[in-house]
Design an enzyme around this catalytic site. Structure first.
Site, PDB file in Angstrom:
ATOM      1  N   ASP A   1      -0.007   1.678   8.906  1.00 57.83           N
ATOM      2  CA  ASP A   1      -0.502   1.177   9.929  1.00 57.83           C
ATOM      3  C   ASP A   1       0.206   1.186  11.287  1.00 57.83           C
ATOM      4  O   ASP A   1      -0.196   0.883  12.399  1.00 57.83           O
ATOM      5  CB  ASP A   1      -0.542  -0.318   9.881  1.00 57.83           C
ATOM      6  CG  ASP A   1      -1.909  -0.520   8.549  1.00 57.83           C
ATOM      7  OD1 ASP A   1      -2.719   0.171   8.664  1.00 57.83           O
ATOM      8  OD2 ASP A   1      -1.976  -1.708   7.942  1.00 57.83           O
TER       9      ASP A   1
ATOM     10  N   GLY B   1       1.007  -1.254   0.087  1.00 57.25           N
ATOM     11  CA  GLY B   1      -0.002  -0.095  -0.140  1.00 57.25           C
ATOM     12  C   GLY B   1       0.832   1.194  -0.002  1.00 57.25           C
ATOM     13  O   GLY B   1       1.956   1.277   0.482  1.00 57.25           O
TER      14      GLY B   1
ATOM     15  N   ARG C   1      19.251  10.855  -3.605  1.00 53.70           N
ATOM     16  CA  ARG C   1      20.314  11.801  -3.286  1.00 53.70           C
ATOM     17  C   ARG C   1      21.662  11.545  -2.474  1.00 53.70           C
ATOM     18  O   ARG C   1      22.702  11.846  -2.648  1.00 53.70           O
ATOM     19  CB  ARG C   1      19.587  13.120  -2.681  1.00 53.70           C
ATOM     20  CG  ARG C   1      18.738  13.732  -3.728  1.00 53.70           C
ATOM     21  CD  ARG C   1      18.654  15.027  -3.526  1.00 53.70           C
ATOM     22  NE  ARG C   1      17.830  15.820  -4.768  1.00 53.70           N
ATOM     23  CZ  ARG C   1      17.090  16.859  -4.768  1.00 53.70           C
ATOM     24  NH1 ARG C   1      16.767  17.508  -3.557  1.00 53.70           N
ATOM     25  NH2 ARG C   1      16.428  17.089  -5.945  1.00 53.70           N
TER      26      ARG C   1
ATOM     27  N   ARG D   1      -6.456  -2.878   9.035  1.00 52.75           N
ATOM     28  CA  ARG D   1      -7.259  -4.016   9.060  1.00 52.75           C
ATOM     29  C   ARG D   1      -6.628  -4.947  10.197  1.00 52.75           C
ATOM     30  O   ARG D   1      -7.420  -5.813  10.415  1.00 52.75           O
ATOM     31  CB  ARG D   1      -6.960  -4.860   7.656  1.00 52.75           C
ATOM     32  CG  ARG D   1      -8.047  -4.396   6.518  1.00 52.75           C
ATOM     33  CD  ARG D   1      -7.539  -5.011   5.247  1.00 52.75           C
ATOM     34  NE  ARG D   1      -6.317  -4.268   4.655  1.00 52.75           N
ATOM     35  CZ  ARG D   1      -5.759  -4.748   3.698  1.00 52.75           C
ATOM     36  NH1 ARG D   1      -6.023  -5.779   3.149  1.00 52.75           N
ATOM     37  NH2 ARG D   1      -4.597  -4.116   3.341  1.00 52.75           N
TER      38      ARG D   1
ATOM     39  N   ASP E   1       5.252  -5.222   5.936  1.00 53.16           N
ATOM     40  CA  ASP E   1       6.217  -6.536   5.941  1.00 53.16           C
ATOM     41  C   ASP E   1       5.949  -7.520   4.859  1.00 53.16           C
ATOM     42  O   ASP E   1       7.026  -8.440   4.832  1.00 53.16           O
ATOM     43  CB  ASP E   1       5.672  -7.229   7.445  1.00 53.16           C
ATOM     44  CG  ASP E   1       4.104  -7.567   7.571  1.00 53.16           C
ATOM     45  OD1 ASP E   1       3.283  -6.842   6.452  1.00 53.16           O
ATOM     46  OD2 ASP E   1       3.617  -7.732   8.669  1.00 53.16           O
TER      47      ASP E   1
ATOM     48  N   THR F   1       4.234   2.202   5.909  1.00 52.16           N
ATOM     49  CA  THR F   1       2.944   1.809   5.966  1.00 52.16           C
ATOM     50  C   THR F   1       2.119   2.772   7.133  1.00 52.16           C
ATOM     51  O   THR F   1       2.669   3.150   7.941  1.00 52.16           O
ATOM     52  CB  THR F   1       2.747   0.478   6.551  1.00 52.16           C
ATOM     53  OG1 THR F   1       1.342   0.126   7.010  1.00 52.16           O
ATOM     54  CG2 THR F   1       3.718   0.169   7.902  1.00 52.16           C
TER      55      THR F   1
ATOM     56  N   LYS G   1     -24.003  11.868  30.028  1.00 51.70           N
ATOM     57  CA  LYS G   1     -22.980  12.133  29.153  1.00 51.70           C
ATOM     58  C   LYS G   1     -23.690  11.486  27.696  1.00 51.70           C
ATOM     59  O   LYS G   1     -24.083  10.527  27.512  1.00 51.70           O
ATOM     60  CB  LYS G   1     -21.809  11.045  29.112  1.00 51.70           C
ATOM     61  CG  LYS G   1     -20.629  11.749  28.472  1.00 51.70           C
ATOM     62  CD  LYS G   1     -19.448  10.941  29.031  1.00 51.70           C
ATOM     63  CE  LYS G   1     -17.927  11.302  28.625  1.00 51.70           C
ATOM     64  NZ  LYS G   1     -17.870  11.611  27.582  1.00 51.70           N
TER      65      LYS G   1
ATOM     66  N   ARG H   1       0.784  -4.832  -6.015  1.00 49.41           N
ATOM     67  CA  ARG H   1       0.972  -6.021  -5.389  1.00 49.41           C
ATOM     68  C   ARG H   1       1.444  -6.963  -6.481  1.00 49.41           C
ATOM     69  O   ARG H   1       0.859  -7.427  -7.480  1.00 49.41           O
ATOM     70  CB  ARG H   1      -0.329  -6.427  -4.818  1.00 49.41           C
ATOM     71  CG  ARG H   1      -0.697  -5.389  -3.750  1.00 49.41           C
ATOM     72  CD  ARG H   1      -1.517  -5.896  -2.565  1.00 49.41           C
ATOM     73  NE  ARG H   1      -2.110  -4.641  -2.057  1.00 49.41           N
ATOM     74  CZ  ARG H   1      -1.710  -4.261  -0.814  1.00 49.41           C
ATOM     75  NH1 ARG H   1      -0.438  -4.649  -0.291  1.00 49.41           N
ATOM     76  NH2 ARG H   1      -2.295  -2.995  -0.166  1.00 49.41           N
TER      77      ARG H   1
ATOM     78  N   ASP I   1       2.185  -0.707  12.687  1.00 47.62           N
ATOM     79  CA  ASP I   1       2.385  -1.797  13.535  1.00 47.62           C
ATOM     80  C   ASP I   1       3.715  -2.854  13.236  1.00 47.62           C
ATOM     81  O   ASP I   1       3.835  -3.849  13.750  1.00 47.62           O
ATOM     82  CB  ASP I   1       1.266  -2.863  13.298  1.00 47.62           C
ATOM     83  CG  ASP I   1       1.148  -3.173  11.739  1.00 47.62           C
ATOM     84  OD1 ASP I   1       1.590  -2.621  10.995  1.00 47.62           O
ATOM     85  OD2 ASP I   1       0.666  -4.374  11.539  1.00 47.62           O
TER      86      ASP I   1
ATOM     87  N   GLN J   1      -7.469   8.986   4.026  1.00 47.09           N
ATOM     88  CA  GLN J   1      -6.330   8.990   5.314  1.00 47.09           C
ATOM     89  C   GLN J   1      -5.078   8.393   4.488  1.00 47.09           C
ATOM     90  O   GLN J   1      -3.903   8.559   5.081  1.00 47.09           O
ATOM     91  CB  GLN J   1      -6.827   7.687   6.111  1.00 47.09           C
ATOM     92  CG  GLN J   1      -7.846   7.983   6.877  1.00 47.09           C
ATOM     93  CD  GLN J   1      -8.712   6.747   7.307  1.00 47.09           C
ATOM     94  OE1 GLN J   1      -8.212   6.390   8.708  1.00 47.09           O
ATOM     95  NE2 GLN J   1      -9.478   6.444   6.727  1.00 47.09           N
TER      96      GLN J   1
HETATM   97  P1  ATP Z   1       1.006  -3.133   3.339  1.00 44.67           P
HETATM   98  O1  ATP Z   1       1.334  -2.705   4.771  1.00 44.67           O
HETATM   99  O2  ATP Z   1       0.461  -1.907   2.479  1.00 44.67           O
HETATM  100  O3  ATP Z   1      -0.036  -4.390   3.387  1.00 44.67           O
HETATM  101  P2  ATP Z   1       3.015  -4.940   2.545  1.00 44.67           P
HETATM  102  O4  ATP Z   1       4.318  -4.670   1.875  1.00 44.67           O
HETATM  103  O5  ATP Z   1       2.544  -5.611   3.631  1.00 44.67           O
HETATM  104  O6  ATP Z   1       2.332  -3.513   2.626  1.00 44.67           O
HETATM  105  P3  ATP Z   1       1.872  -7.049   0.666  1.00 44.67           P
HETATM  106  O7  ATP Z   1       0.827  -6.710  -0.182  1.00 44.67           O
HETATM  107  O8  ATP Z   1       1.584  -7.970   1.686  1.00 44.67           O
HETATM  108  O9  ATP Z   1       2.142  -5.508   1.250  1.00 44.67           O
HETATM  109  O10 ATP Z   1       3.194  -7.072   0.002  1.00 44.67           O
HETATM  110  C1  ATP Z   1       3.708  -6.469  -0.989  1.00 44.67           C
HETATM  111  C2  ATP Z   1       4.450  -7.156  -2.250  1.00 44.67           C
HETATM  112  O11 ATP Z   1       5.572  -7.854  -1.585  1.00 44.67           O
HETATM  113  C3  ATP Z   1       3.438  -8.516  -2.733  1.00 44.67           C
HETATM  114  O12 ATP Z   1       2.767  -8.197  -3.790  1.00 44.67           O
HETATM  115  C4  ATP Z   1       4.784  -9.530  -3.385  1.00 44.67           C
HETATM  116  O13 ATP Z   1       5.051  -8.936  -4.814  1.00 44.67           O
HETATM  117  C5  ATP Z   1       5.636  -9.484  -2.109  1.00 44.67           C
HETATM  118  N1  ATP Z   1       5.540 -10.536  -1.067  1.00 44.67           N
HETATM  119  C6  ATP Z   1       4.560 -10.089  -0.162  1.00 44.67           C
HETATM  120  N2  ATP Z   1       4.624 -11.413   0.727  1.00 44.67           N
HETATM  121  C7  ATP Z   1       5.713 -12.131  -0.037  1.00 44.67           C
HETATM  122  C8  ATP Z   1       5.988 -13.563   0.062  1.00 44.67           C
HETATM  123  N3  ATP Z   1       5.723 -14.180   1.020  1.00 44.67           N
HETATM  124  N4  ATP Z   1       6.903 -13.943  -0.634  1.00 44.67           N
HETATM  125  C9  ATP Z   1       7.343 -13.208  -1.949  1.00 44.67           C
HETATM  126  N5  ATP Z   1       7.061 -11.912  -2.068  1.00 44.67           N
HETATM  127  C10 ATP Z   1       6.216 -11.565  -1.160  1.00 44.67           C
END
Ligand code: ATP
Length: 330
Positions: free
Chosen positions: A128, A11, A25, A172, A103, A126, A214, A72, A130, A262
């Site tokens: 989030d 995201g 840079r 989420r 992650d 992110t 309240k 993704r 977390d 957001q």
């Molecule tokens: P967000 O916090 O927005 O969800 P994110 O980095 O966790 O961010 P994901 O959609 O889980 O978002 O992962 C982004 C991309 O990273 C995936 O589309 C894929 O290309 C790669 N990726 C995620 N998990 C794996 C995995 N287990 N093995 C290989 N590539 C992965």
């Protein structure tokens, strides 16, 4: 390391552009060639990358989203896809990678480093918040501030009517936007995926508040909150409203879902600062040979968490926050 690539994945979040600018840079300052990779891992697999100059990141520090776009990429989950990606990196001589994302994106980076020996650095991007090993993630502060501004406006209306207002914020799997924006706007209840609050508890606290005269009631709900964890399909603000209306006949409830506002907008000062600092240290870290780590900031110091740990662990919510919510809303 003399040629590095930078990509944004998962995201988007405000501050990603500021981080790209810092990576480009700093890299160029140290004499590296820096390649911008389009649409996350898809850009490596499709060989969609271009060499960047200091000027290609001019005038972006203040912009939300990401100039490199994000995606993704399904193919990257398979070793076949990652093999293709490695071949393209090798062809161009790229021998270091900065991955800005969450992650999931770090899992991809970890696999690429483990299978093919490409040194990778993760920058936590992110809204989030977390992620483990850092107090800050790019975009969280901006997203929480956007939520606060919107909720303040809703509270004005709530104050003028005796109604229950439920506002859904993003998250989420994590309740940090709900927690921070809820405390900052004086919400009566904050419902988060991490905390098991039942509908019964909300109802009994509403009637308790009624006794204390309240009347304004503002409930902030993270989109991933589940009133009944054994039924994961039921989640978010609309479901909370439905369950409350079923039980408290005649109660007027208004639901607002803040949604994608957001994620957008100019990054806050804090997000621009941490993006600049993390981008700079990501390149430094590659140059110092500290590979396959996520760059984080803990207690105002840089902190490097091995990617395999950053993927596995989650940031723990301070327990004092939950007491603060309860006591300050009384
Ligand atoms: P967000 O916090 O927005 O969800 P994110 O980095 O966790 O961010 P994901 O959609 O889980 O978002 O992962 C982004 C991309 O990273 C995936 O589309 C894929 O290309 C790669 N990726 C995620 N998990 C794996 C995995 N287990 N093995 C290989 N590539 C992965």
């Amino acid at each position: 390391v003399n040629k590095i690539g930078v990509l944004t994945s998962g995201g988007d979040s405000p501050g990603m552009n500021a981080a790209i600018r810092a990576v480009v840079r700093t890299g160029i300052y140290y004499g590296l060639e820096v390649f911008g990779i389009m649409r996350g891992y898809s850009g490596i697999i499709e060989d969609d990358m271009f060499q960047m100059s200091s000027r290609s990141v001019a005038n972006i520090i203040q912009r939300g989203g990401t100039i490199l776009k994000t995606a993704r990429c399904k193919e990257f989950y398979n070793e076949e896809g990652r093999k293709k990606a490695f071949a393209n990196l090798q062809k161009r001589g790229i021998n270091g990678l900065v991955v800005i994302g969450g992650d999931g994106s770090f899992t991809g980076a970890y696999k690429l480093s483990k299978e093919f020996g490409i040194p990778c650095i993760g920058i936590p991007g992110t809204i989030d918040k977390d992620l483990y090993g850092t107090d800050f993630t790019l975009g969280f502060d901006t997203a929480a501030n956007t939520a606060v501004q919107s909720i303040d406006k809703i509270r004005d209306t709530a104050d003028s009517h005796d109604r229950l207002f439920i506002v859904e914020v993003m998250g989420r799997h994590a309740g940090y936007i709900a927690l921070h924006s809820g405390i900052a706007t004086g919400a009566e209840h904050i419902l988060m995926p991490e905390v098991n609050t039942t509908i019964e508890e909300i109802i009994s606290s509403l009637s308790e508040q009624e006794k204390r005269k309240k009347l304004v009631n503002l409930v902030i709900v993270a989109e991933g909150y589940m009133p009944d964890p054994s039924n994961p399909k039921i989640k978010g603000a609309n479901e909370v409203a439905r369950l409350l209306e079923e039980r408290l006949k005649g109660l007027e409830i208004r639901v607002t879902i803040l949604g994608h506002i957001q994620r957008g907008g100019p990054p806050s000062c804090i997000d621009r600062l941490i993006a600049s600092r993390m981008g700079y240290h990501a390149v430094e870290s590659l140059l110092e040979g500290r590979y396959n780590v996520m760059v984080g900031i803990l207690n105002n110091n840089m902190h490097y968490t091995p990617l395999e740990i950053a993927i596995r662990e989650k940031q723990k919510m301070g327990e004092d926050w939950l007491d603060i919510v309860k006591i300050l809303a009384s």
